[in-house]
Write a protein that holds these residues in place. Structure first.
Motif, PDB file in Angstrom:
ATOM      1  N   HIS A  87       0.836  -1.205   0.000  1.00 14.89           N
ATOM      2  CA  HIS A  87       0.000   0.000   0.000  1.00 14.89           C
ATOM      3  C   HIS A  87       0.872   1.257   0.000  1.00 14.89           C
ATOM      4  N   HIS A  89       0.725   5.600   1.325  1.00 16.45           N
ATOM      5  CA  HIS A  89       0.040   6.666   2.082  1.00 16.45           C
ATOM      6  C   HIS A  89       0.313   7.978   1.349  1.00 16.45           C
ATOM      7  N   GLN A  93       3.505   7.901   6.580  1.00 18.38           N
ATOM      8  CA  GLN A  93       3.053   7.247   7.821  1.00 18.38           C
ATOM      9  C   GLN A  93       4.265   6.993   8.716  1.00 18.38           C
ATOM     10  N   PHE A 122       7.447   5.963   6.591  1.00 17.91           N
ATOM     11  CA  PHE A 122       7.159   5.578   5.213  1.00 17.91           C
ATOM     12  C   PHE A 122       6.792   6.861   4.469  1.00 17.91           C
ATOM     13  N   HIS A 128       4.839   0.032   0.035  1.00 21.65           N
ATOM     14  CA  HIS A 128       5.482  -0.711   1.122  1.00 21.65           C
ATOM     15  C   HIS A 128       4.501  -1.656   1.809  1.00 21.65           C
ATOM     16  N   HIS A 130       4.159  -3.675   6.014  1.00 22.88           N
ATOM     17  CA  HIS A 130       4.733  -3.878   7.342  1.00 22.88           C
ATOM     18  C   HIS A 130       3.957  -4.996   8.016  1.00 22.88           C
TER      19      HIS A 130
HETATM   20 MN    MN Z   1       1.770   1.701   5.846  1.00 22.01          MN
END
Ligand code: MN
Length: 166
Positions: A87, A89, A93, A122, A128, A130
């Motif tokens: 995803h 942002h 983030q 991020f 990325h 996580h």
């Molecule tokens: Mn993220």
């Protein structure tokens, strides 16, 4: 001379005391905002949607949506092997690892292992994921500034092959 100094000092103290009283009254006015305590456990836990995550993930929001701070603050708990989908942002983030062993990766980069106390930024629009390590779960705070319509674009899931490439 000494007496006059004492009188002057007393007068100064009286004046400053009066000024402080006025300030205190102004501070207690109805317009004064109050500090807010977000009580732990006041917002029900949510399950991370399967469209956005692989494996069991729990999201505990710390603050209610629409708060004036425009900050989204949540505690996200990943079971071993669980992770987000790929995803981005739109405004970035910040995550702060609080327990366990975590993994983070940006597209084209190495998988990086992270530990409690580590923080990860991020940047905006960097693809990325996580999540937790294979054998040990991970919990992190997610901090997102909601100003300027900060949004998440959810993409494809992180495959087992991608996840195990470590
Ligand atoms: Mn993220």
């Amino acid at each position: 001379m000494k007496k006059l100094s004492i009188i002057c000092l007393s007068l100064a103290l009286i004046i400053s005391a009066a000024a402080m009283t006025v300030q205190a009254k102004e501070r207690k006015g109805n317009d004064m905002k109050q500090i807010e305590v977000f009580k732990n456990g006041s917002i029900p836990s949510a399950k991370g949607p399967e469209a956005w995550f692989t494996g069991p993930v729990r999201v505990d929001s710390v603050m209610p949506n629409g708060h004036e701070s425009n900050i989204s603050l949540g505690l996200v708990t990943f079971e071993p092997g669980s992770r987000t989908a790929w995803h981005t942002h739109s405004k970035g983030q910040l995550v702060l690892i609080t327990s366990g062993i975590g993994l983070v990766q940006q597209e084209g980069g190495e998988i990086i292992e992270v530990h409690p106390g580590d923080a990860v930024w991020f940047p905006a629009n960097v693809k990325h994921w996580h999540g937790a390590s294979k054998d040990v779960g991970m919990t992190h705070y997610s901090i997102i500034n909601l100003n300027d319509n900060n949004s998440v674009e959810w993409l494809e899931h992180v495959t087992d092959k991608e996840y195990n490439n470590k």
